[in-house]
Design an enzyme around this catalytic site. Sequence first.
Site, PDB file in Angstrom:
ATOM      1  N   THR A 127       0.865  -1.192   0.000  1.00  0.00           N
ATOM      2  CA  THR A 127       0.000   0.000   0.000  1.00  0.00           C
ATOM      3  C   THR A 127       0.899   1.239   0.000  1.00  0.00           C
ATOM      4  OG1 THR A 127      -1.617  -1.240   1.281  1.00  0.00           O
ATOM      5  CG2 THR A 127      -1.854   1.167   1.262  1.00  0.00           C
ATOM      6  N   GLU A 157      -3.560  -4.790  -2.540  1.00  0.00           N
ATOM      7  CA  GLU A 157      -4.088  -6.038  -1.978  1.00  0.00           C
ATOM      8  C   GLU A 157      -5.164  -5.719  -0.937  1.00  0.00           C
ATOM      9  OE1 GLU A 157      -3.757  -9.227  -2.836  1.00  0.00           O
ATOM     10  OE2 GLU A 157      -5.338  -9.338  -1.333  1.00  0.00           O
ATOM     11  N   LYS A 160      -7.832  -9.738   4.160  1.00  0.00           N
ATOM     12  CA  LYS A 160      -7.922  -9.476   5.606  1.00  0.00           C
ATOM     13  C   LYS A 160      -7.153 -10.565   6.326  1.00  0.00           C
ATOM     14  CE  LYS A 160     -12.431 -10.058   5.768  1.00  0.00           C
ATOM     15  NZ  LYS A 160     -12.765 -10.280   4.362  1.00  0.00           N
ATOM     16  N   GLU A 161      -6.297 -10.190   7.247  1.00  0.00           N
ATOM     17  CA  GLU A 161      -5.639 -11.210   8.058  1.00  0.00           C
ATOM     18  C   GLU A 161      -6.721 -12.005   8.787  1.00  0.00           C
ATOM     19  OE1 GLU A 161      -2.619  -9.426  10.530  1.00  0.00           O
ATOM     20  OE2 GLU A 161      -1.765  -8.388   8.810  1.00  0.00           O
ATOM     21  N   GLY A 262     -16.253  -0.796  19.739  1.00  0.00           N
ATOM     22  CA  GLY A 262     -15.241  -1.532  20.500  1.00  0.00           C
ATOM     23  C   GLY A 262     -14.103  -0.635  20.942  1.00  0.00           C
ATOM     24  N   CYS A 269      -2.661  -1.820   9.043  1.00  0.00           N
ATOM     25  CA  CYS A 269      -3.180  -1.117   7.857  1.00  0.00           C
ATOM     26  C   CYS A 269      -3.989   0.138   8.177  1.00  0.00           C
ATOM     27  CB  CYS A 269      -4.006  -2.080   7.014  1.00  0.00           C
ATOM     28  SG  CYS A 269      -2.993  -3.358   6.259  1.00  0.00           S
ATOM     29  N   LYS A 272      -2.117   3.228   9.789  1.00  0.00           N
ATOM     30  CA  LYS A 272      -1.110   3.889   8.944  1.00  0.00           C
ATOM     31  C   LYS A 272      -1.731   4.435   7.659  1.00  0.00           C
ATOM     32  CE  LYS A 272       0.856   0.124   6.203  1.00  0.00           C
ATOM     33  NZ  LYS A 272       0.232   0.488   4.949  1.00  0.00           N
TER      34      LYS A 272
END
Length: 449
Positions: A127, A157, A160-161, A262, A269, A272
Amino acid sequence: MRLTMVGTGYVGLVTGVCFSNTGNDVLCLDVDPRKIEKLKKGVCPIYEPGLTELMEHNIEAGRLKFTLDKAEAYRDAQMIFICVGTPTGENGQTDLKYVEQAADDIGHVMKSLGPGQERKIVVVKSTVPVGTTMMVKQRIAAIVGPSIAFGVADNPEFLKEGAAIDDFNKPDRVVVGVEDEATGKAFKELYDPFVRNGHPIYLMDIPSAEMVKYASNNFLATKISFINEMANLCEAYGADINRVREGMCSDKRIGHAFLYPGLGYGGSCFPKDTLACIMMGDKSGIEAKLSKSVHEVNQRQRDRFFDKITGHFKPQGGLAGKTLAFWGLAFKPRTDDIREAPALTLMRKAIGYGALVRGYDPVANDNVRAELSGPAVSIEEDMYECVKGTDALVVSTDWDEFKSPDFARLGKLMKHKVIFDGRNLYRPSTMHEAGFWHYSVGRATVKQG
Ligand SMILES: NC(=O)c1ccc[n+]([C@@H]2O[C@H](COP(=O)([O-])OP(=O)(O)OC[C@H]3O[C@@H](n4cnc5c(N)ncnc54)[C@H](O)[C@@H]3O)[C@@H](O)[C@H]2O)c1
């Protein structure tokens, strides 16, 4: 196709493994010898569901290899994917030193191969701020000179982790920024097996492709900060954010995704990428006011939650000497990535106030041990062991195994029955019946007599 991944982190490794799985020959390069050593032995250096199995399968098939050798990595590749980190630098600017290093390395290897070599396409998958892909092109061109032709592209890309394999194999869309038709054609061929579901490949100009990634992440971050702001107003006015969510999100124009209150967003990601938009705005004179607020609301959210913890313990002389248990240490469930994890922020703050902290995460414990140590910290291998003798439990991520714990057992193990529920996992009514103090986000606090 012969592909090289530059960087074997969350993006580079998943991309390399998934491309090898559709029959490409993939070589993954990293500068970290420990990672490459593990990978060569078939050991996955990160936790990502399904990744190890897919990796082993493609290593065995001979399509997936790993190297520390830059010359080997760049020599035969037809497409080179730069997947290195782009962290926030000291002044809030995106630090592009890893991208620049990769570009220079690629340029030097291409130069050593001389004129007449097969045309390579250098792809920026990291990114990056708008303009970075052209900077990569210019750096390489300055090294190789006019006699060596190559193409460039930006291919952001969106995985998602925690669900990366599925996201990569069945993307909602593939975005590619290109300058020429031949490069676009190569991408269409490469991604064809991934868009059999009919989802689109969008070919566009390079600046737009770079911007798509920031626009997407900033929008998702905005949704999170928005619902957190609503939750805070709910607390102030006696409304229940869960009821508000139901009423609001059933509107088809709004939807449910990314509207869970939450502790605010974390990870490598959203924080930053929001800052990068702010910097792009400041640089261009188009102040990114919304991104600034989104970032500020997010920072404040953790502080507000911590205030609930200190507020609870104030009548008992404060946090000094108290022991807090933390369930969920990574920035979200199903990943071991602890970058910008809210739990770590809260743990550090609590230690600063003289508290002892005990932590448990199903997969991130080792990463936390490497980051946070000392006499005030202990990391446990069992979620019930973690709460033994503690004054309160802080639930910081919504792993499934935290959703329906044995409250009777918890109550017996803990010194005091207090839960700070940072993900709204538990019903206030259940907490009331089980005899727990219960603090959540955007809902009334359950107090015990
Ligand atoms: N992690 C995510 O969920 C995610 C999702 C989408 C996009 N992205 C973006 O993808 C990029 C990579 O993110 P990540 O999370 O995979 O990073 P990461 O820190 O997990 O991995 C980066 C890897 O690059 C390696 N590296 C650095 N310089 C190198 C060089 N010159 N040659 C070879 N290897 C080098 C590092 O050793 C490291 O292993 C970032 O720009 C990020 O914003 C990340």
